[in-house]
Design an enzyme around this catalytic site. Structure first.
Site, PDB file in Angstrom:
ATOM      1  N   HIS A 121      26.913  46.434  29.295  1.00  0.00           N
ATOM      2  CA  HIS A 121      27.479  45.127  29.639  1.00  0.00           C
ATOM      3  C   HIS A 121      29.006  45.289  29.629  1.00  0.00           C
ATOM      4  CE1 HIS A 121      28.682  40.925  28.769  1.00  0.00           C
ATOM      5  NE2 HIS A 121      27.492  40.548  29.181  1.00  0.00           N
ATOM      6  N   ASP A 198      25.556  48.203  20.423  1.00  0.00           N
ATOM      7  CA  ASP A 198      25.596  46.825  20.898  1.00  0.00           C
ATOM      8  C   ASP A 198      24.148  46.311  20.868  1.00  0.00           C
ATOM      9  OD1 ASP A 198      25.395  44.566  22.461  1.00  0.00           O
ATOM     10  OD2 ASP A 198      26.610  45.326  24.112  1.00  0.00           O
ATOM     11  N   GLN A 201      21.039  42.533  22.982  1.00  0.00           N
ATOM     12  CA  GLN A 201      19.728  42.317  23.616  1.00  0.00           C
ATOM     13  C   GLN A 201      18.571  42.823  22.771  1.00  0.00           C
ATOM     14  OE1 GLN A 201      19.107  40.557  26.295  1.00  0.00           O
ATOM     15  NE2 GLN A 201      21.222  40.232  26.933  1.00  0.00           N
ATOM     16  N   LYS A 224      21.379  34.550  21.111  1.00  0.00           N
ATOM     17  CA  LYS A 224      20.262  35.159  21.846  1.00  0.00           C
ATOM     18  C   LYS A 224      19.030  35.281  20.947  1.00  0.00           C
ATOM     19  CE  LYS A 224      23.353  37.961  24.690  1.00  0.00           C
ATOM     20  NZ  LYS A 224      23.432  37.356  26.010  1.00  0.00           N
ATOM     21  N   CYS A 362      27.002  40.875  34.466  1.00  0.00           N
ATOM     22  CA  CYS A 362      28.120  41.484  33.713  1.00  0.00           C
ATOM     23  C   CYS A 362      27.868  42.977  33.493  1.00  0.00           C
ATOM     24  CB  CYS A 362      28.364  40.806  32.374  1.00  0.00           C
ATOM     25  SG  CYS A 362      28.782  39.082  32.528  1.00  0.00           S
TER      26      CYS A 362
HETATM   27  N1  7TS Z   1      26.265  43.078  25.215  1.00  0.00           N
HETATM   28  C1  7TS Z   1      25.110  42.875  25.857  1.00  0.00           C
HETATM   29  C2  7TS Z   1      24.139  44.002  26.013  1.00  0.00           C
HETATM   30  C3  7TS Z   1      24.827  41.596  26.367  1.00  0.00           C
HETATM   31  O1  7TS Z   1      23.672  41.399  26.999  1.00  0.00           O
HETATM   32  C4  7TS Z   1      25.763  40.554  26.204  1.00  0.00           C
HETATM   33  C5  7TS Z   1      25.550  39.198  26.817  1.00  0.00           C
HETATM   34  C6  7TS Z   1      26.941  40.815  25.500  1.00  0.00           C
HETATM   35  C7  7TS Z   1      27.156  42.094  25.034  1.00  0.00           C
HETATM   36  C8  7TS Z   1      27.938  39.758  25.218  1.00  0.00           C
HETATM   37  O2  7TS Z   1      27.407  38.831  24.323  1.00  0.00           O
HETATM   38  P1  7TS Z   1      28.228  37.513  23.949  1.00  0.00           P
HETATM   39  O3  7TS Z   1      27.246  36.707  23.143  1.00  0.00           O
HETATM   40  O4  7TS Z   1      29.405  37.942  23.149  1.00  0.00           O
HETATM   41  O5  7TS Z   1      28.608  36.873  25.238  1.00  0.00           O
HETATM   42  N2  7TS Z   1      24.660  39.200  27.905  1.00  0.00           N
HETATM   43  C9  7TS Z   1      24.431  38.186  28.752  1.00  0.00           C
HETATM   44  C10 7TS Z   1      23.491  38.268  29.783  1.00  0.00           C
HETATM   45  O6  7TS Z   1      22.782  39.249  29.972  1.00  0.00           O
HETATM   46  N3  7TS Z   1      23.487  37.129  30.479  1.00  0.00           N
HETATM   47  O7  7TS Z   1      24.404  36.301  29.946  1.00  0.00           O
HETATM   48  C11 7TS Z   1      24.998  36.953  28.866  1.00  0.00           C
END
Ligand code: 7TS
Length: 404
Positions: A121, A198, A201, A224, A362
């Site tokens: 991401h 990370d 997910q 999530k 992303c």
């Molecule tokens: N890393 C991964 C693998 C992610 O899927 C996401 C967000 C992030 C980092 C960032 O997370 P945040 O909570 O700090 O924004 N992924 C997604 C997605 O797949 N669709 O919307 C956000």
């Protein structure tokens, strides 16, 4: 066996119509829905114990502080961290990764190397690029194969004494591929590099054991995993959290401030400047309790069944291609239909009540690898059903007919 109807009754948002059709929520990879216990716990916090933490001698402040620290303890046990002070509350995965990347600016020298993967991401690419720009270090990328897996023989070749940190996701958001993180962690350590996982997910689907993994950092988001938005956790091994400088300066993160010199608070407060999302941290604890009450074995069983069923049903559609065909996958299906832009399909099926994400998710380098602008991503949670997958398949067939 999960009683899915009983589980669905825990999530009030699922029981509604969107555009006149029953909502089918398949955008769980972006954010999960929240059970009633989580929604209630937010109100309860503001109704009963709202106060700033770690500051007042008064009763409410102590109650709020205790609840916040109880939640930290819940996270610690959930991920099996050795110490509660290795659990930093953050605003999400993005914040956690930036905190570590910023800290490594004090460690890296020109010629050092940082490794990320092709499957990341943007949150786990851009902070490391910024770090390399700042320090003169070089960014190296682990390549991926056609089926969406990282190529471990290439990873092995990239690792050397120059590698200072590796940053890789546990599960890819765009394709749902589960990476061999234990292998990657051990290999990074063999060359003396640190490694950040990370877990944005992975935490909705599995319970990470940070001690068994032996990772140096593990970052994830609360939203999530049935928790509130604006919450998250960065786990860091104690020795690393001592080594890294604070990320932000401010209240709560100090021991003593004079104009000549400031000394920093002990862990975890050194990294928690300012008033945090107190309700969010506490309620993340509630979300973790909820997920554990459902049980991760049950969650995985239900989600893998949905994945198998959706893969089979979607494959009926002529011209449909699924990206990422690895066996090591979680409940995410990223697909396209030949000759049709993913956005067009997404827009039409939204009119039929179905929520999916379309676009590059992303993760533009993955889209570039496949030579596509984006995909349609259906990401399933344990509260989804096979009937909802049937509705998705019918909707996609209809959209395909309208657009071809
Ligand atoms: N890393 C991964 C693998 C992610 O899927 C996401 C967000 C992030 C980092 C960032 O997370 P945040 O909570 O700090 O924004 N992924 C997604 C997605 O797949 N669709 O919307 C956000």
């Amino acid at each position: 066996m999960l009683d899915i109807q009983k589980i669905r009754a825990d999530f009030p948002i699922l029981n509604q119509k969107v555009n006149g059709k029953p909502l089918v929520y398949f955008d769980n990879g972006a954010t999960s829905q929240k059970p009633q216990v989580v929604i209630d716990a937010i109100s309860k916090y503001y109704q009963e114990i709202n106060a700033n933490i770690h500051r007042g001698v008064h009763t409410l402040s102590q109650l709020a502080t205790d609840a916040y620290e109880v939640a930290r303890g819940k996270v610690q046990h959930h991920i099996n961290a050795k110490h509660a002070h290795e659990v930093l509350f953050t605003s999400g995965t993005t914040f956690g990764i930036n905190l570590v990347a910023n800290g490594f600016a004090a460690i890296l020298k020109p010629g050092d190397e940082v490794i990320v993967s092709h499957l990341e991401h943007h949150s786990n690419i851009v902070p490391w690029q910024m770090l390399c720009e700042k320090t003169g270090a070089t960014l190296k990328v682990i390549p991926m194969s056609e089926n969406g897996e990282l190529i471990m023989t290439e990873y092995d070749k990239l690792l050397s004494g120059k590698t200072k940190i590796v940053a890789v996701n546990h599960i890819s958001n765009a394709l749902g591929i589960i990476n061999p993180v234990k292998y990657m962690i051990d290999k990074a350590h063999e060359v003396g590099a640190a490694i950040l996982i990370d877990g944005a997910q992975s935490v909705p689907h599995l319970k990470p054991d940070v001690q068994a993994l032996d990772c140096d950092f593990y970052a994830f988001s609360g939203h999530k995993m049935c928790g509130p938005t604006g919450t998250g956790v960065l786990y860091g091994k104690e020795e690393w959290l001592h080594k890294l400088p604070p990320y932000q300066g401010g209240g709560e993160m100090i021991k003593e401030v004079t104009f000549e010199k400031t000394t920093y608070a002990d862990l975890p407060h050194k990294f928690e400047a300012g008033t945090p999302h107190i309700a969010g941290g506490i309620v993340l604890g509630t979300a973790i309790d909820y997920l554990n009450s459902v049980g991760f074995e049950n969650i995985q069983k239900q989600e893998l069944e949905l994945l198998a069923y959706a893969t089979e049903r979607l494959s009926e559609i002529e011209g449909l291609r699924i990206y990422g065909n690895s066996k090591n996958k979680t409940s995410v299906i990223s697909f396209n239909i030949e000759g049709i832009h993913p956005y067009d399909i997404g827009t039409i099926i939204d009119k039929l009540g179905i929520a999916v994400r379309t676009g590059h998710h992303c993760a533009q380098p993955i889209m570039n690898f496949f030579g596509i602008p984006g995909t349609i991503r259906a990401s399933f949670s344990f509260y989804n059903t096979k009937e909802e997958i049937d509705a998705l398949v019918e909707a996609v067939k209809k959209a395909k007919m309208m657009l071809s």
